[in-house]
Write a protein that holds these residues in place. Structure first.
Motif, PDB file in Angstrom:
ATOM      1  N   PHE A  97       0.793  -1.213   0.047  1.00 25.84           N
ATOM      2  CA  PHE A  97      -0.065  -0.169  -0.067  1.00 25.84           C
ATOM      3  C   PHE A  97       0.777   1.295  -0.028  1.00 25.84           C
ATOM      4  O   PHE A  97       1.880   1.422   0.686  1.00 25.84           O
ATOM      5  CB  PHE A  97      -0.958   0.202   1.187  1.00 25.84           C
ATOM      6  N   LYS A  98       0.362   2.326  -0.849  1.00 26.10           N
ATOM      7  CA  LYS A  98       1.238   3.348  -0.924  1.00 26.10           C
ATOM      8  C   LYS A  98       0.079   4.799  -0.688  1.00 26.10           C
ATOM      9  O   LYS A  98      -1.111   4.447  -1.589  1.00 26.10           O
ATOM     10  CB  LYS A  98       2.173   3.539  -1.948  1.00 26.10           C
ATOM     11  N   ILE A 116      -3.344  14.471   0.743  1.00 26.59           N
ATOM     12  CA  ILE A 116      -3.542  12.922   0.141  1.00 26.59           C
ATOM     13  C   ILE A 116      -4.305  13.170  -1.216  1.00 26.59           C
ATOM     14  O   ILE A 116      -5.391  13.577  -1.046  1.00 26.59           O
ATOM     15  CB  ILE A 116      -4.300  11.955   1.185  1.00 26.59           C
ATOM     16  N   GLU A 117      -3.826  12.423  -2.229  1.00 26.68           N
ATOM     17  CA  GLU A 117      -4.483  12.627  -3.575  1.00 26.68           C
ATOM     18  C   GLU A 117      -5.201  11.356  -3.848  1.00 26.68           C
ATOM     19  O   GLU A 117      -6.304  11.112  -4.153  1.00 26.68           O
ATOM     20  CB  GLU A 117      -3.308  12.751  -4.682  1.00 26.68           C
ATOM     21  N   ARG A 118      -4.574  10.204  -3.445  1.00 22.38           N
ATOM     22  CA  ARG A 118      -5.100   8.758  -3.313  1.00 22.38           C
ATOM     23  C   ARG A 118      -4.435   7.754  -2.962  1.00 22.38           C
ATOM     24  O   ARG A 118      -3.403   8.062  -2.442  1.00 22.38           O
ATOM     25  CB  ARG A 118      -5.543   8.427  -4.919  1.00 22.38           C
ATOM     26  N   HIS A 119      -5.098   6.629  -2.310  1.00 24.46           N
ATOM     27  CA  HIS A 119      -4.362   5.423  -1.790  1.00 24.46           C
ATOM     28  C   HIS A 119      -4.301   4.500  -2.961  1.00 24.46           C
ATOM     29  O   HIS A 119      -5.193   4.394  -3.695  1.00 24.46           O
ATOM     30  CB  HIS A 119      -5.303   5.079  -0.831  1.00 24.46           C
ATOM     31  N   LYS A 120      -3.139   3.806  -3.073  1.00 20.58           N
ATOM     32  CA  LYS A 120      -2.963   2.685  -3.939  1.00 20.58           C
ATOM     33  C   LYS A 120      -2.535   1.459  -3.462  1.00 20.58           C
ATOM     34  O   LYS A 120      -1.694   1.525  -2.352  1.00 20.58           O
ATOM     35  CB  LYS A 120      -1.742   3.337  -4.848  1.00 20.58           C
ATOM     36  N   ALA A 121      -2.990   0.480  -4.169  1.00 24.38           N
ATOM     37  CA  ALA A 121      -2.702  -0.647  -3.587  1.00 24.38           C
ATOM     38  C   ALA A 121      -2.040  -1.598  -4.682  1.00 24.38           C
ATOM     39  O   ALA A 121      -2.735  -1.525  -6.019  1.00 24.38           O
ATOM     40  CB  ALA A 121      -3.992  -1.613  -3.086  1.00 24.38           C
TER      41      ALA A 121
END
Length: 190
Positions: free
Chosen positions: A32-33, A42-47
């Protein structure tokens, strides 16, 4: 996580199969990043689903792993040409680059944690394409990219395999590949 699995499904990265005797599945994990914008919000969460490639065995799960990348010198030469000839410059990032490389080896992977359905617990993912974490993932992506880009008339540079040139009459294009980032310089706006 759903978005990552949808990309893998769209690219037909694996199929669920019974584990054959003598085969050992490699593991996988979620990484996760948090992507932030320039102001720190925070722009988005990435998996990203990543194979535990460190468990792969040479000669069984992979053979070759080398993948070329462009040199900094080649990049700066292209940037100098862009400036000198007032060219147009485009930068691209291939989001699911490694999911495009075809595998020649037979690799099975455990199903991703949190996405195993009750009626398919005994099944494993037979990988048809590479995913992040596999030792050969970068190489397979490069081979696929090279095959496609040369089919469009781009010729690779003899000194730097990741720099391509295409001439079309008075128009010309330079393409620089660095893993999954692409810089395209063109004499005309595309």
């Amino acid at each position: 996580m759903q978005s990552e699995l949808q990309a893998m499904e769209a690219n037909k990265v694996w199929e669920l199969v019974e584990l054959q005797q003598g085969m050992k599945p490699i593991g996988c994990k979620w990484v996760f990043k948090t992507k932030r914008e320039s102001k720190g919000n925070i722009e988005r969460h990435k998996a990203r689903l990543v194979a535990k490639g460190f468990t792969q065995q040479e000669g069984i799960d992979y053979t070759k792993t080398f993948s070329p990348v462009s040199t900094k010198d080649a990049f700066w030469i292209i940037m100098a040409l862009v400036t000198h000839f007032d060219m147009f410059l485009h930068q691209m990032d291939v989001k699911t680059a490694f999911l495009n490389g075809k595998l020649s080896e037979e690799i099975v992977m455990q199903q991703p944690e949190g996405f195993v359905e009750e009626d398919s617990k005994q099944l494993v993912c037979k990988l048809k394409k590479s995913i992040y974490g596999l030792k050969q993932a970068s190489r397979q992506w490069y081979l696929k990219f090279h095959k496609i880009i040369t089919s469009y008339g781009f010729a690779e540079n003899r000194l730097d395999e990741c720099v391509y040139l295409k001439n079309s009459g008075s128009r010309f294009f330079f393409l620089v590949l660095y893993v999954d980032d692409i810089v395209l310089a063109s004499s005309d706006e595309i």
